[in-house]
Design a protein around this motif. Structure first.
Motif, PDB file in Angstrom:
ATOM      1  N   THR A  22      -3.904  -0.270   9.849  1.00 39.82           N
ATOM      2  CA  THR A  22      -3.095  -1.016   8.895  1.00 39.82           C
ATOM      3  C   THR A  22      -2.911  -2.419   9.466  1.00 39.82           C
ATOM      4  OG1 THR A  22      -1.002  -0.415   9.941  1.00 39.82           O
ATOM      5  CG2 THR A  22      -1.793   1.015   8.153  1.00 39.82           C
ATOM      6  N   THR A  23      -2.468  -3.315   8.632  1.00 38.85           N
ATOM      7  CA  THR A  23      -2.304  -4.709   9.059  1.00 38.85           C
ATOM      8  C   THR A  23      -0.896  -5.200   8.734  1.00 38.85           C
ATOM      9  OG1 THR A  23      -3.268  -5.403   6.949  1.00 38.85           O
ATOM     10  CG2 THR A  23      -4.746  -5.289   8.831  1.00 38.85           C
ATOM     11  N   PRO A  24       0.126  -4.650   9.400  1.00 36.62           N
ATOM     12  CA  PRO A  24       1.497  -5.064   9.085  1.00 36.62           C
ATOM     13  C   PRO A  24       1.761  -6.505   9.517  1.00 36.62           C
ATOM     14  CG  PRO A  24       1.492  -3.589  10.972  1.00 36.62           C
ATOM     15  CD  PRO A  24       0.080  -3.641  10.456  1.00 36.62           C
ATOM     16  N   PHE A  29      -1.540  -4.094  14.814  1.00 36.02           N
ATOM     17  CA  PHE A  29      -2.246  -3.152  13.945  1.00 36.02           C
ATOM     18  C   PHE A  29      -1.857  -1.731  14.333  1.00 36.02           C
ATOM     19  CE2 PHE A  29      -6.028  -6.294  13.766  1.00 36.02           C
ATOM     20  CZ  PHE A  29      -5.344  -7.079  12.872  1.00 36.02           C
ATOM     21  N   GLU A  30      -1.867  -0.829  13.361  1.00 36.26           N
ATOM     22  CA  GLU A  30      -1.561   0.582  13.601  1.00 36.26           C
ATOM     23  C   GLU A  30      -2.722   1.437  13.109  1.00 36.26           C
ATOM     24  OE1 GLU A  30       0.910   1.888  15.189  1.00 36.26           O
ATOM     25  OE2 GLU A  30       2.346   0.223  15.297  1.00 36.26           O
ATOM     26  N   PRO A  31      -3.223   2.390  13.936  1.00 34.47           N
ATOM     27  CA  PRO A  31      -4.376   3.197  13.527  1.00 34.47           C
ATOM     28  C   PRO A  31      -4.032   4.143  12.381  1.00 34.47           C
ATOM     29  CG  PRO A  31      -3.461   4.033  15.569  1.00 34.47           C
ATOM     30  CD  PRO A  31      -2.711   2.763  15.253  1.00 34.47           C
ATOM     31  N   ALA A  62       4.623   0.054   9.227  1.00 33.04           N
ATOM     32  CA  ALA A  62       3.229  -0.363   9.028  1.00 33.04           C
ATOM     33  C   ALA A  62       2.604   0.336   7.833  1.00 33.04           C
ATOM     34  CB  ALA A  62       2.431  -0.090  10.293  1.00 33.04           C
ATOM     35  N   GLU A  63       3.287   0.331   6.704  1.00 33.07           N
ATOM     36  CA  GLU A  63       2.747   0.985   5.514  1.00 33.07           C
ATOM     37  C   GLU A  63       1.450   0.305   5.077  1.00 33.07           C
ATOM     38  OE1 GLU A  63       5.749   1.131   2.537  1.00 33.07           O
ATOM     39  OE2 GLU A  63       7.099   2.311   3.775  1.00 33.07           O
ATOM     40  N   LEU A  64       0.613   1.070   4.386  1.00 34.47           N
ATOM     41  CA  LEU A  64      -0.643   0.519   3.880  1.00 34.47           C
ATOM     42  C   LEU A  64      -0.376  -0.593   2.868  1.00 34.47           C
ATOM     43  CD1 LEU A  64      -2.791   3.704   3.251  1.00 34.47           C
ATOM     44  CD2 LEU A  64      -3.039   2.052   5.083  1.00 34.47           C
ATOM     45  N   THR A  65      -1.151  -1.654   2.974  1.00 33.20           N
ATOM     46  CA  THR A  65      -1.067  -2.748   2.008  1.00 33.20           C
ATOM     47  C   THR A  65      -2.192  -2.586   0.996  1.00 33.20           C
ATOM     48  OG1 THR A  65      -2.548  -4.183   3.263  1.00 33.20           O
ATOM     49  CG2 THR A  65      -0.196  -4.281   3.841  1.00 33.20           C
ATOM     50  N   THR A  75      -5.692   5.972   0.999  1.00 31.66           N
ATOM     51  CA  THR A  75      -4.470   5.754   0.231  1.00 31.66           C
ATOM     52  C   THR A  75      -3.263   6.378   0.944  1.00 31.66           C
ATOM     53  OG1 THR A  75      -4.685   7.813  -1.009  1.00 31.66           O
ATOM     54  CG2 THR A  75      -5.804   5.857  -1.922  1.00 31.66           C
ATOM     55  N   PRO A  76      -2.047   5.947   0.590  1.00 30.50           N
ATOM     56  CA  PRO A  76      -0.855   6.556   1.193  1.00 30.50           C
ATOM     57  C   PRO A  76      -0.798   8.066   1.000  1.00 30.50           C
ATOM     58  CG  PRO A  76      -0.253   4.518   0.106  1.00 30.50           C
ATOM     59  CD  PRO A  76      -1.694   4.801  -0.253  1.00 30.50           C
ATOM     60  N   ASP A  77      -1.227   8.563  -0.150  1.00 33.21           N
ATOM     61  CA  ASP A  77      -1.228  10.016  -0.382  1.00 33.21           C
ATOM     62  C   ASP A  77      -2.113  10.753   0.620  1.00 33.21           C
ATOM     63  OD1 ASP A  77       0.530   9.777  -2.480  1.00 33.21           O
ATOM     64  OD2 ASP A  77      -1.026   9.897  -4.033  1.00 33.21           O
TER      65      ASP A  77
END
Length: 113
Positions: A22-24, A29-31, A62-65, A75-77
């Motif tokens: 992710t790219t917060p 970055f978070e894997p 670091a939620e997905l953008t 996806t978040p799901d």
């Protein structure tokens, strides 16, 4: 693919490791995924021999953008029920024989700062 490259790879097993993050904004970055593929030469062509992947739930900061989703297709799901990534390896891993070691804590990671 060039014949010289195929000949050079005939007796080896290339391994491709791919990480997605992710790219917060304002945070590291978070894997969210690690994937591994091995390749081999068959009939003078390079082919996939094996594939493995694991998804990881990112921490809440670091939620997905929309950019992350567009780049990875993740996806978040897809991440909702996945374990959090391992933050440090136990000391016994330094002396363990090679082999699969894929474990993650199941408790949420603390928020930074």
């Amino acid at each position: 693919m060039g014949q010289r490259l195929i000949n050079a790879l005939t007796h080896v097993t290339p391994v491709v490791i791919d990480f997605e993050y992710t790219t917060p904004t304002g945070a590291p970055f978070e894997p969210i995924e690690v994937a591994v593929q091995t390749l081999h030469v068959r009939n003078r062509r390079l082919e996939r021999a094996a594939r493995w992947e694991a998804l990881m739930r990112p921490p809440t900061h670091a939620e997905l953008t929309p950019f992350d989703i567009g780049q990875t297709g993740i996806t978040p799901d897809m991440l909702a029920d996945q374990p959090y990534p391992v933050r440090s390896w136990p000391s016994w891993t330094a002396t363990s024989p090679p082999g699969p070691t894929c474990s993650s804590p199941t408790t949420p990671q603390p928020k930074p700062g």
